[in-house]
Design an enzyme around this catalytic site. Sequence first.
Site, mmCIF file in Angstrom:
data_model
loop_
_atom_site.group_PDB
_atom_site.id
_atom_site.type_symbol
_atom_site.label_atom_id
_atom_site.label_comp_id
_atom_site.label_asym_id
_atom_site.label_seq_id
_atom_site.Cartn_x
_atom_site.Cartn_y
_atom_site.Cartn_z
ATOM 1 C CD GLU A 119 3.643 21.810 -5.767
ATOM 2 O OE1 GLU A 119 3.006 21.531 -6.801
ATOM 3 O OE2 GLU A 119 3.129 21.896 -4.638
ATOM 4 C CG HIS A 125 7.096 19.047 -6.856
ATOM 5 N ND1 HIS A 125 7.144 19.887 -7.930
ATOM 6 C CD2 HIS A 125 5.801 18.626 -6.771
ATOM 7 C CE1 HIS A 125 5.950 19.980 -8.473
ATOM 8 N NE2 HIS A 125 5.109 19.235 -7.782
#
Length: 339
Positions: A10, A307
């Site tokens: 991420e 994420h």
Amino acid sequence: MITIDGSEGEGGGQVLRYACALSLLTGEPFTIENIRGGREKPGLMRQHVTAIEAACVIGHAECSGLAVGSTNISFRPGAVTPGDFHFAVGTAGSTGLVLQTVMVPLMLANAPSHLVIEGGTHALAAPPFDFIERTLLPVINRMGPTITAKLVRHGFFPRGGGRIEIGIEPAPLRAIECIERGGAGPVQATAIVAGIPFDVADRELKAAQKMLVEWPTEAFVTRQLPADQGPGNALLLEASFEHVTELMSGFGKLGVPAERLAKTAAKRMAGYLASGAFAGPYLQDQLLLPMALARGGAFTTVKISEHTRTAASLIERFLGTGFRIGEREEGANLVEVAR
């Protein structure tokens, strides 16, 4: 000491928050290099510093290199101690992301905690307070702990000034399965405005209504806050089901048309509704750590985000617990704790 490349996966602040939480839970120290190396402006921002400071306070940790703009830190945890805490970001940086850093360690502590966090409650690139209260916490509370959330004052970008209060009653975590979201309940689209023209809310609601045509007209409402809580604007799209509530959001920003903001949020909601999955794109990574600590559990979700992949990788490095991710026939993904 675990060494983490902050530019991988991420590539943003999530690496910091998860690393701090996992370090407090396991007692493992870590170093992060290339902090937020995947972002346009690398290094720590004010909200990241506050989140790490909060982890240091609750966990009697030591952190070297902790300053705005820093690209390298080393973190050595101590013992997590519950209590009454007050953390202030000092900007519109997210109160919810500070909470994310300390919530899981505190909900496994040996006594209750009360937190006051000041900063942004409805700001860019972070879940709004409403998501924490109505989407995340009901699922966490099913796992054992009791966490309550109160919004005292809204805080919008760029001013901030918001305030939330969190109560945490710890309990051992139990594994749960979140496969079906159950029967559909009420829906609502709320456009919040504070210190900005009322027609901004009207334009957002009309644009959202064009995409969510099955939602009843009375579900689209405007909420006007006192001007001194602004300037600010947020659009909240909420769909409740028997077992979960999903909330998509968009936040007003200078130069971004109200219609574009609304279409983006409505498109995400429409995608979630069509998927049949339990967890939307922002809930999925929030469920990984509690389920890993419960040593079991599963949930269905929409497309796996970067994420979530980053969080899963960090959890495996600190805890040794992995996850299985597979597609279901309906197109949704099934995420399971690997045992």
